[in-house]
Design an enzyme around this catalytic site. Structure first.
Site, short mmCIF file in Angstrom:
data_model
loop_
_atom_site.label_atom_id
_atom_site.label_comp_id
_atom_site.label_asym_id
_atom_site.label_seq_id
_atom_site.Cartn_x
_atom_site.Cartn_y
_atom_site.Cartn_z
N CYS A 141 0.81 -1.22 0.00
CA CYS A 141 0.00 0.00 0.00
C CYS A 141 0.84 1.27 0.00
CB CYS A 141 -0.93 0.00 1.21
SG CYS A 141 -2.16 -1.32 1.20
N ALA A 142 2.09 1.19 0.42
CA ALA A 142 2.97 2.36 0.42
C ALA A 142 3.58 2.62 -0.95
CB ALA A 142 4.07 2.18 1.46
#
Length: 348
Positions: A141-142
């Site tokens: 997700c980063a």
């Protein structure tokens, strides 16, 4: 990265749009004989803030087990298709051509390929065979925020050429039919498929990216990630993520602003990865900001679910579409496996 500008954002989603209640019914059918108190756990689907999601396969595909080899073969085909759609949209919006692209950053964590898919993407887009390629895997997700930061830093090295960032995630293909765990059910209630592309350059009228700030939190590897099992990627997804955000995010934002030399009070825009309603509420609580601050993140979550690294680019696209430039500072923020936080300071 001072001087890098976001010139255009392109997005793409697969054809199968499903309602949240349809996915809930599918999960109930798959696990009803294998999980106790499933009815209680299924209420997570009603509290995600998600209305619809897009998947690369029809729902029937997910009702039976599939090997890692089968799912990954689909990833290699479908991820490339979506990546090409998003990339073409971004390049066209930027008013650029194949000869203008000097580097491609390719972000993904939901499948594997060697050679990496960006090799095929270069050919499909008609890019030079001397284009710099940098595939980044495992950021989860980063990845969207981290990819933007690294791509922005590279703009200065290209002497007038543009950088193309592409993120594509097919989270649905990692569904573990044989994993009757809470983490698997919760993940199935959140994650979805999509792709996005961003064109960055040294000139233009888009948001100006000033700098970035990366933070890796100690002893948090178990919070989020993959466990590689025979059937593929088994999600590791802790209930402690919102608590960790509430505890750590205020200090991380303060550290970043100090590093950038910008007063926190001057930050007027917060573009965050819509990891889920509880995650967005943790952002609100920890930063003492109104829900309206994260309206675009809530809207992307409702329409598309959590597309991992791709979601923050959808939020960015909506922001550019709906927000007039006013010379204000903003932070683009994603948190992901590590556990980590990736921030980009911009002005718009």
């Amino acid at each position: 990265m001072s001087g890098a500008r976001i010139m255009a954002v392109g997005t793409a989603v697969p054809p199968y749009c499903v309602r949240q209640e349809e996915v809930k019914a599918l999960v109930a059918g798959v696990f009803k004989e294998r999980m106790s108190r499933l009815d209680k756990l299924l209420t997570v689907f009603d509290n995600t803030g998600i209305e619809t999601r897009h998947l690369v396969c029809p729902l029937e595909w997910y009702t039976v087990p599939h090997s890692f080899a089968e799912a990954n073969a689909l990833y290699q085909i479908q991820a490339l298709e979506l990546a090409e759609q998003a990339a073409r949209a971004a390049i066209q919006q930027a008013g650029a051509g194949p000869g203008d692209i000097g580097a491609v950053f390719f972000i993904s964590s939901t499948g594997i390929a060697t050679p990496t898919l960006d090799t095929k993407l270069l050919s499909r887009l008609g890019l030079s065979r001397h284009t710099v390629r940098l595939p980044l895997w495992g950021l989860g997700c980063a990845g969207g925020a981290a990819g933007l930061a690294r791509a922005g830093e590279y703009v200065k090295a290209l002497s007038g050429k543009l950088v193309l960032l592409v993120a594509v995630e097919l989270c649905s293909l990692t569904f573990q039919h044989g994993d009757a765990s809470k983490a698997n059910v919760v993940g199935t209630g959140l994650f979805s498929d999509g792709a996005a592309a961003v064109v960055l350059g040294a000139t233009g009228r888009g948001p100006l990216m000033f700098d970035s700030y990366s933070t890796l939190f100690d002893n948090t590897a178990a919070i989020m990630g993959w466990d590689v099992v025979e059937s593929g990627f088994k999600v590791r997804f802790s209930r402690d993520i919102p608590s960790l955000i509430r505890e750590r995010l205020p200090e991380v934002i303060e550290q970043a602003c100090c590093y950038w030399g910008v007063e926190k009070e001057k930050i007027k825009h917060y573009l965050v990865h819509p990891g889920g309603v509880k995650v967005l509420q943790a952002y609100e609580d920890s930063l003492a900001l109104a829900p309206e601050t994260f309206r675009l993140a809530y809207e992307v979550l409702a329409r598309y679910g959590n597309m991992s690294s791709v979601s923050i680019c959808f939020v960015l696209a909506e922001f550019l579409r709906k927000t007039e430039p006013a010379g204000q500072y903003g932070i683009l923020l994603s948190m992901g496996p590590g556990f980590c936080a990736e921030q980009v300071l911009f002005q718009w």
